[in-house]
Design a protein around this motif. Structure first.
Motif, PDB file in Angstrom:
ATOM      1  N   ALA A 203       9.449   3.849 -39.377  1.00 31.18           N
ATOM      2  CA  ALA A 203       8.001   3.650 -39.402  1.00 31.18           C
ATOM      3  C   ALA A 203       7.300   4.975 -39.694  1.00 31.18           C
ATOM      4  N   PRO A 204       6.173   4.909 -40.389  1.00 30.86           N
ATOM      5  CA  PRO A 204       5.425   6.150 -40.645  1.00 30.86           C
ATOM      6  C   PRO A 204       4.909   6.758 -39.342  1.00 30.86           C
ATOM      7  N   ARG A 205       4.874   8.086 -39.289  1.00 25.92           N
ATOM      8  CA  ARG A 205       4.365   8.802 -38.124  1.00 25.92           C
ATOM      9  C   ARG A 205       2.892   9.108 -38.364  1.00 25.92           C
ATOM     10  N   MET A 206       2.037   8.240 -37.880  1.00 27.16           N
ATOM     11  CA  MET A 206       0.600   8.387 -38.128  1.00 27.16           C
ATOM     12  C   MET A 206       0.046   9.637 -37.465  1.00 27.16           C
ATOM     13  N   ASP A 207       0.657  10.076 -36.364  1.00 28.65           N
ATOM     14  CA  ASP A 207       0.184  11.287 -35.699  1.00 28.65           C
ATOM     15  C   ASP A 207       0.362  12.516 -36.584  1.00 28.65           C
ATOM     16  N   ARG A 208       1.260  12.449 -37.537  1.00 30.11           N
ATOM     17  CA  ARG A 208       1.454  13.570 -38.466  1.00 30.11           C
ATOM     18  C   ARG A 208       0.797  13.321 -39.812  1.00 30.11           C
ATOM     19  N   ILE A 209       0.684  12.066 -40.206  1.00 27.09           N
ATOM     20  CA  ILE A 209       0.092  11.741 -41.504  1.00 27.09           C
ATOM     21  C   ILE A 209      -1.422  11.918 -41.471  1.00 27.09           C
ATOM     22  N   ALA A 210      -2.078  11.491 -40.395  1.00 31.66           N
ATOM     23  CA  ALA A 210      -3.539  11.530 -40.302  1.00 31.66           C
ATOM     24  C   ALA A 210      -4.107  12.938 -40.501  1.00 31.66           C
ATOM     25  N   PRO A 211      -3.574  13.981 -39.867  1.00 32.66           N
ATOM     26  CA  PRO A 211      -4.139  15.316 -40.095  1.00 32.66           C
ATOM     27  C   PRO A 211      -3.986  15.784 -41.548  1.00 32.66           C
ATOM     28  N   VAL A 212      -2.884  15.421 -42.187  1.00 38.98           N
ATOM     29  CA  VAL A 212      -2.685  15.826 -43.582  1.00 38.98           C
ATOM     30  C   VAL A 212      -3.696  15.123 -44.481  1.00 38.98           C
ATOM     31  N   VAL A 213      -3.886  13.832 -44.268  1.00 38.40           N
ATOM     32  CA  VAL A 213      -4.863  13.082 -45.063  1.00 38.40           C
ATOM     33  C   VAL A 213      -6.269  13.625 -44.812  1.00 38.40           C
ATOM     34  N   GLY A 214      -6.583  13.931 -43.565  1.00 37.09           N
ATOM     35  CA  GLY A 214      -7.888  14.507 -43.247  1.00 37.09           C
ATOM     36  C   GLY A 214      -8.086  15.860 -43.923  1.00 37.09           C
ATOM     37  N   GLY A 215      -7.051  16.677 -43.933  1.00 36.12           N
ATOM     38  CA  GLY A 215      -7.146  17.979 -44.594  1.00 36.12           C
ATOM     39  C   GLY A 215      -7.351  17.844 -46.096  1.00 36.12           C
ATOM     40  N   VAL A 216      -6.629  16.937 -46.723  1.00 38.63           N
ATOM     41  CA  VAL A 216      -6.795  16.714 -48.165  1.00 38.63           C
ATOM     42  C   VAL A 216      -8.204  16.205 -48.458  1.00 38.63           C
ATOM     43  N   ALA A 217      -8.706  15.279 -47.653  1.00 39.87           N
ATOM     44  CA  ALA A 217     -10.059  14.760 -47.854  1.00 39.87           C
ATOM     45  C   ALA A 217     -11.091  15.878 -47.691  1.00 39.87           C
ATOM     46  N   GLY A 218     -10.886  16.761 -46.708  1.00 34.11           N
ATOM     47  CA  GLY A 218     -11.805  17.879 -46.508  1.00 34.11           C
ATOM     48  C   GLY A 218     -11.814  18.837 -47.691  1.00 34.11           C
ATOM     49  N   VAL A 219     -10.645  19.137 -48.232  1.00 34.75           N
ATOM     50  CA  VAL A 219     -10.561  20.023 -49.397  1.00 34.75           C
ATOM     51  C   VAL A 219     -11.235  19.387 -50.600  1.00 34.75           C
ATOM     52  N   LEU A 220     -11.011  18.102 -50.823  1.00 37.99           N
ATOM     53  CA  LEU A 220     -11.672  17.411 -51.940  1.00 37.99           C
ATOM     54  C   LEU A 220     -13.189  17.427 -51.777  1.00 37.99           C
ATOM     55  N   ALA A 221     -13.682  17.179 -50.571  1.00 30.96           N
ATOM     56  CA  ALA A 221     -15.125  17.205 -50.333  1.00 30.96           C
ATOM     57  C   ALA A 221     -15.681  18.599 -50.618  1.00 30.96           C
ATOM     58  N   LEU A 222     -14.977  19.638 -50.207  1.00 27.25           N
ATOM     59  CA  LEU A 222     -15.407  21.004 -50.452  1.00 27.25           C
ATOM     60  C   LEU A 222     -15.461  21.299 -51.952  1.00 27.25           C
ATOM     61  N   VAL A 223     -14.459  20.859 -52.698  1.00 29.52           N
ATOM     62  CA  VAL A 223     -14.438  21.073 -54.155  1.00 29.52           C
ATOM     63  C   VAL A 223     -15.622  20.367 -54.813  1.00 29.52           C
ATOM     64  N   ILE A 224     -15.902  19.163 -54.399  1.00 32.13           N
ATOM     65  CA  ILE A 224     -17.032  18.414 -54.977  1.00 32.13           C
ATOM     66  C   ILE A 224     -18.348  19.124 -54.688  1.00 32.13           C
ATOM     67  N   VAL A 225     -18.535  19.569 -53.449  1.00 32.64           N
ATOM     68  CA  VAL A 225     -19.766  20.267 -53.082  1.00 32.64           C
ATOM     69  C   VAL A 225     -19.922  21.553 -53.890  1.00 32.64           C
ATOM     70  N   VAL A 226     -18.860  22.319 -54.034  1.00 27.64           N
ATOM     71  CA  VAL A 226     -18.929  23.576 -54.780  1.00 27.64           C
ATOM     72  C   VAL A 226     -19.249  23.308 -56.252  1.00 27.64           C
TER      73      VAL A 226
END
Length: 136
Positions: free
Chosen positions: A105-128
């Motif tokens: 089974a996927p480990r959501m406790d480890r996947i969620a922070p990575v997905v959140g980090g990628v989403a944050g970086v994408l949002a930062l790139v769009i804003v810039v």
């Protein structure tokens, strides 16, 4: 403590090799298991050197054992550093971080922070990028 100074009973070279391979997550191949039964230095099973001078046949047999051990070791090293095997081991290590090895089974406790980090970086790139367009 045991005789070897590390606690426990003495272990043969073959047992030590098996334990080392198991610790590294590598199976003991039949070839590797049978190739290192006798030490290359001509000592017997108890580790003592044979009594008296060695015959040319004994020396040749020792050289053949050493050559066989070296060939197996070299094959293992070549297999270990082969780029495809390195990539597979790396992928397996990364996969183990995100998938539970027992259940698959996927480990959501480890996947969620990575997905959140990628989403944050994408949002930062769009804003810039949007701010850069407004200044022109």
């Amino acid at each position: 403590m045991g005789e070897n100074g590390h606690g426990g009973a003495e272990r043969s070279p073959a047992d030590l090799e098996k334990a080392g391979r198991a610790a590294l997550g590598r199976p003991v191949t039949a070839q590797a298991e049978h190739s290192r039964i006798e030490p290359a230095n001509g000592s017997g099973a108890n580790g003592a050197a044979p009594a008296g001078p060695r015959s040319p046949q004994q020396i040749e047999a020792e050289i053949e054992r050493a050559r066989a051990n070296l060939a197996v070791t070299l094959d293992e090293l070549v297999d270990r550093v082969k780029p495809a095997n390195v990539a597979k081991r790396t992928a397996d290590q990364i996969r183990a971080q995100f998938v539970d090895p027992d259940t698959g089974a996927p480990r959501m406790d480890r996947i969620a922070p990575v997905v959140g980090g990628v989403a944050g970086v994408l949002a930062l790139v769009i804003v810039v990028k949007r701010r850069g367009k407004r200044k022109k």
